[in-house]
Design a protein around this motif. Sequence first.
Motif, short mmCIF file in Angstrom:
data_model
loop_
_atom_site.label_atom_id
_atom_site.label_comp_id
_atom_site.label_asym_id
_atom_site.label_seq_id
_atom_site.Cartn_x
_atom_site.Cartn_y
_atom_site.Cartn_z
N PRO A 5 0.49 -1.36 -0.08
CA PRO A 5 -0.24 -0.63 -0.23
C PRO A 5 0.93 1.33 -0.32
O PRO A 5 1.90 1.60 0.69
CB PRO A 5 -1.05 -0.28 1.25
CG PRO A 5 0.16 -1.58 2.01
CD PRO A 5 0.80 -1.87 1.16
N TRP A 6 0.25 1.58 -1.04
CA TRP A 6 0.98 3.01 -1.30
C TRP A 6 0.38 4.39 -0.64
O TRP A 6 0.91 5.17 0.59
CB TRP A 6 1.18 4.65 -2.40
CG TRP A 6 2.08 2.76 -3.03
CD1 TRP A 6 2.99 1.93 -2.33
CD2 TRP A 6 2.46 2.52 -4.41
NE1 TRP A 6 3.74 1.15 -3.27
CE2 TRP A 6 3.15 1.68 -4.08
CE3 TRP A 6 1.99 2.77 -5.89
CZ2 TRP A 6 3.94 1.14 -5.50
CZ3 TRP A 6 2.32 2.65 -6.80
CH2 TRP A 6 3.35 1.71 -6.81
N LYS A 7 -1.56 4.68 -0.84
CA LYS A 7 -1.68 6.16 -0.44
C LYS A 7 -3.10 5.48 -0.35
O LYS A 7 -3.62 5.56 -1.46
CB LYS A 7 -1.13 7.11 -1.73
CG LYS A 7 -1.50 8.38 -1.05
CD LYS A 7 -2.29 9.08 -1.82
CE LYS A 7 -2.10 10.94 -2.04
NZ LYS A 7 -2.12 11.76 -3.13
N LEU A 8 -3.67 6.16 0.75
CA LEU A 8 -5.18 6.41 0.42
C LEU A 8 -6.04 7.43 0.18
O LEU A 8 -4.89 9.11 0.49
CB LEU A 8 -5.88 6.60 1.75
CG LEU A 8 -5.72 4.68 2.50
CD1 LEU A 8 -5.83 4.69 4.48
CD2 LEU A 8 -6.61 3.86 1.97
N GLU A 9 -7.15 7.39 -0.38
CA GLU A 9 -7.58 8.92 -0.71
C GLU A 9 -8.82 8.97 -1.06
O GLU A 9 -9.55 8.23 -1.46
CB GLU A 9 -6.78 10.06 -2.76
CG GLU A 9 -6.80 11.00 -2.76
CD GLU A 9 -5.95 12.06 -3.99
OE1 GLU A 9 -7.27 12.36 -3.95
OE2 GLU A 9 -4.83 10.73 -3.44
N CYS A 10 -9.72 9.78 -0.82
CA CYS A 10 -10.90 9.85 -0.76
C CYS A 10 -11.22 10.96 -2.42
O CYS A 10 -10.61 12.50 -2.48
CB CYS A 10 -11.49 10.53 0.30
SG CYS A 10 -13.54 10.50 0.50
N TRP A 11 -12.37 10.36 -2.54
CA TRP A 11 -12.04 11.33 -4.19
C TRP A 11 -14.02 10.76 -3.74
O TRP A 11 -14.75 9.85 -4.39
CB TRP A 11 -12.09 10.84 -4.93
CG TRP A 11 -12.46 11.34 -6.57
CD1 TRP A 11 -11.31 11.92 -6.93
CD2 TRP A 11 -13.07 10.65 -7.36
NE1 TRP A 11 -12.27 12.63 -8.11
CE2 TRP A 11 -13.28 11.28 -8.94
CE3 TRP A 11 -13.79 9.37 -7.88
CZ2 TRP A 11 -13.85 11.24 -9.90
CZ3 TRP A 11 -15.01 9.13 -8.65
CH2 TRP A 11 -14.33 9.85 -10.12
N ARG A 12 -14.95 11.85 -4.01
CA ARG A 12 -16.12 11.84 -4.06
C ARG A 12 -17.16 10.62 -3.05
O ARG A 12 -18.16 9.89 -3.27
CB ARG A 12 -16.92 10.99 -5.62
CG ARG A 12 -16.37 12.68 -6.61
CD ARG A 12 -16.84 12.31 -8.49
NE ARG A 12 -16.58 13.41 -9.13
CZ ARG A 12 -17.56 13.78 -10.26
NH1 ARG A 12 -17.37 12.48 -10.38
NH2 ARG A 12 -17.04 14.74 -10.60
N GLY A 13 -16.63 11.03 -2.15
CA GLY A 13 -17.32 10.25 -0.59
C GLY A 13 -16.38 8.57 -0.90
O GLY A 13 -17.47 8.05 0.22
N GLN A 14 -15.66 8.64 -1.64
CA GLN A 14 -15.51 6.81 -1.95
C GLN A 14 -14.03 7.44 -1.13
O GLN A 14 -13.28 7.62 -1.82
CB GLN A 14 -15.41 6.16 -2.77
CG GLN A 14 -16.92 6.37 -3.34
CD GLN A 14 -17.73 5.23 -2.48
OE1 GLN A 14 -16.84 4.17 -2.10
NE2 GLN A 14 -19.25 4.83 -1.93
#
Length: 340
Positions: A203-212
């Motif tokens: 795993p590298w990175k978590l990101e939120c996009w349009r509520g997901q």
Amino acid sequence: MAIAKAERLMNLALCLLGASRALTKRELRDSIEAYLEAFGPSGRLPSQHAEAGGDDAFNRMFERDKDDLRELGLVIETLETDEGETGYLAHRDSNRLPPVALDAEEAAALGLAARVWQQARLAGAASGALQKLHAAGGMPAPADGAGGRGAAERQPYSSLEPHIPAREAAFEPLMLACRDRRAVAFEYRKSNAARPERRLVEPWKLECWRGQWYLAGFDRDRGEQRVFRLSRITSAVRSRAGAFTAPVPEQVSVRGTVEHWAGESTTGSARIRLRRGCGYPLRARATAQRRLDDEWDELELPYGHGMDAWLVEFGPDVVVLAPDELRAEVVDRLRAVAKD
């Protein structure tokens, strides 16, 4: 029992910060319990329970500890003592942060940011940071000048409740795995798959996009970068031993990849019927829309690769009118889900 490294570093830092003059290695060795326990006092042979190596071992440990403290941000000066020896000192003025003073707009922005995390592990850290700022006087007083219990709630921004949902069980273990650079394994069901598949990911990175929430990382089995939506992880996230096998990019564009899959990289336009009162994200992207009747609206949307996967998420509230290939892709995906 050997003293933990964290405690040893803390004692060394406090000793250097509390000294009124530069201290030599010999003085630090005789003053810090961890060094005494491991190597004994300076000028004596170590005890039978001490680490082997005597002065050389102490010198190596001290240099590592000093480098670790500097890497953590402690400013340690190397000075010459009155006896002509090398000494070390951490001036308090050099290691003190400037006072934090926020204006009303900055305090409002910080308060809103702290209230974003409602369900994740970061909630406690954000709340604690605000409490420390209030206690230190870094946050401006409420508009009416009142203090005491509940003052923070009377700030102008208290009526706003922004939040980023993090309800997926996979969020916290993946957040910690990204931080600690640990590989993970989980079961993952693609939008067009009837059954989940096992994935082994760095795993590298978590990101939120349009509520997901999405995870970007290196898929070991497929040998390339992949992006995973957390809501499609169907099992517990389990850690795996061993170092990463692929380099972590300096820039990881989670949003760019997801936008491409979701049709943000456009190749034309699509027409859909959308049930009234539903599908706000679709309406926000529509280039044109008109009312058909009391139940349906017609929307025109930018059309690109992966848009079928996005439209399927709205289920019976969306009917694709054109183009024909998009309609066929959506139907195929719905049939695959129905077979599950």
